[in-house]
Design an enzyme around this catalytic site. Structure first.
Site, PDB file in Angstrom:
ATOM      1  CB  CYS A   1     -17.155 -45.409 -37.820  1.00 40.88           C
ATOM      2  SG  CYS A   1     -17.945 -43.915 -38.444  1.00 40.88           S
TER       3      CYS A   1
ATOM      4  CG  HIS B   1     -17.969 -41.137 -33.774  1.00 38.72           C
ATOM      5  ND1 HIS B   1     -16.906 -42.007 -33.829  1.00 38.72           N
ATOM      6  CD2 HIS B   1     -18.764 -41.447 -34.839  1.00 38.72           C
ATOM      7  CE1 HIS B   1     -17.064 -42.820 -34.864  1.00 38.72           C
ATOM      8  NE2 HIS B   1     -18.170 -42.492 -35.491  1.00 38.72           N
TER       9      HIS B   1
END
Length: 364
Positions: A82, A318
């Site tokens: 991420c 996301h």
């Protein structure tokens, strides 16, 4: 030593998995951002992009060629889960400071809709601990005493801040339209978030769990990148620096608790630069899960009015590899709306227990 400054930053609208961008692969999403940032610039040394879930190969190179950049402009694609988009910006800044180049496009992209991978990659060896991120978010909530009520509060705050920002036109400057899509897909319809939070059931553990679909991020498609240049070269070419790269930090924690990993990274940055949270005007921490934001703000004593002031991934979504660059893009525009901001931080906690943070100075 050369200094690295961000002179432009853009993102796509963020789409839902199998939503408005379901027919576009990662290079299709990244190419318009690259093309926009490259317009009018004399030299680009390289395009550096984070990408997590495929399609494999060098997405940065493919996207650069789709964007119409010269064949001489190379591409580098990286995976740090991420934090990949933030890592791309960090690498570009370090290249500039080392004198390796003067101008880079750096960020990330994700197309979960077209990913060829049916399951996620391994974050850590099984014998150490390799939980799915949602399970790990529950571990963080339990270990740091983050209640369901607290998580729901952060999720609602993100939702309210995001919708207010949309209604004020705040996000318009950030977005490069793709196929006329210039609005985050979450904003298709306003929901009764308070009711959704009350009704949501625990996702990853038994009935006593606290992490739900309503206080977690979604799975998304999107791209974001910045134009980062050596400061003297930027000024000589007529660009206005906005954020100056000061320092970065990486920290590792137990893979069972990746959500807390921004804490040691931010703490190292502050200590090394002789700063405190009071000296930082804006902080963006990726909102993968509300338990993460609550734990990080508690451990670092960050006032809520300084963190994720326009909402974040809990609302907008996301797109893994892009999210770190989205944080920097948000900072880029937000500091320009402030009267006297001096420092800003972007931070991400990644699968496998890796935290990353970048400290920026606002160029006055």
């Amino acid at each position: 030593m050369p200094t690295a400054v961000i002179v432009n930053a853009k993102r796509t609208a963020i789409g839902k998995k199998n939503g408005m961008f379901k027919h576009l692969d990662a290079s299709d999403l990244a190419a318009p951002i690259i093309r926009h940032l490259a317009t009018g610039i004399e030299t680009i040394n390289e395009v550096i992009l984070g990408n997590i879930v495929g399609p494999g190969g060098n997405v940065a190179r493919v996207a650069s060629l789709k964007a119409g950049l010269p064949l001489s402009v190379t591409g580098l694609t990286l995976d740090r889960q991420c934090s990949a988009g933030l890592e791309a910006i960090r690498i570009a800044a370090c290249f500039i400071k080392a004198g390796a180049g003067i101008s880079y496009i750096a960020g990330g992209v994700e197309s979960t809709s077209t990913s060829p991978f049916p399951t996620r990659a391994r974050f850590a060896p099984l014998e150490i601990g390799d939980p799915d991120m949602g399970v790990a978010a529950e571990f963080v909530a339990q270990y740091y005493g983050i209640s369901r009520e607290t998580q729901d509060h952060f999720a609602l705050l993100s939702y309210e801040r995001s919708w207010t920002s949309l209604e004020q036109g705040i996000f318009e400057a950030e977005i490069v339209p793709i196929e006329e899509q210039a609005r985050d897909e979450e904003f298709t319809k306003k929901r009764n978030m308070e009711a959704l939070l009350r009704r949501a059931k625990p996702l990853f553990t038994d009935k006593n769990g606290t992490v739900t679909a309503a206080n977690s991020c979604a799975i998304n498609d999107g791209a974001s990148a910045v134009l980062i240049m050596e400061e003297e070269a930027a000024r000589s070419q007529g660009y206005t620096p906005v954020l100056r790269f000061v320092d970065s930090a990486i920290a590792g924690v137990h893979p069972n608790f990746p959500g807390i990993s921004p804490v040691p990274a931010i703490s190292e940055l502050l200590e090394r630069n002789k700063l405190t949270i009071a000296d930082i005007d804006l902080i963006e921490i990726n909102e993968a899960f509300a338990s993460k934001i609550a734990a990080c703000t508690n451990e670092l004593s960050i006032p809520i009015e300084k963190v994720n002031v326009r909402g974040g991934a809990l609302t907008l979504g996301h797109p893994y590899g892009a999210s770190g660059a989205v944080l920097v893009t948000r900072l880029f525009y937000e500091v320009q709306r402030m009267a006297a901001a001096k420092y800003a931080i972007a931070a991400v906690g990644s699968g496998g227990g890796i935290g990353m943070a970048i400290l920026f100075e606002v160029v006055q």
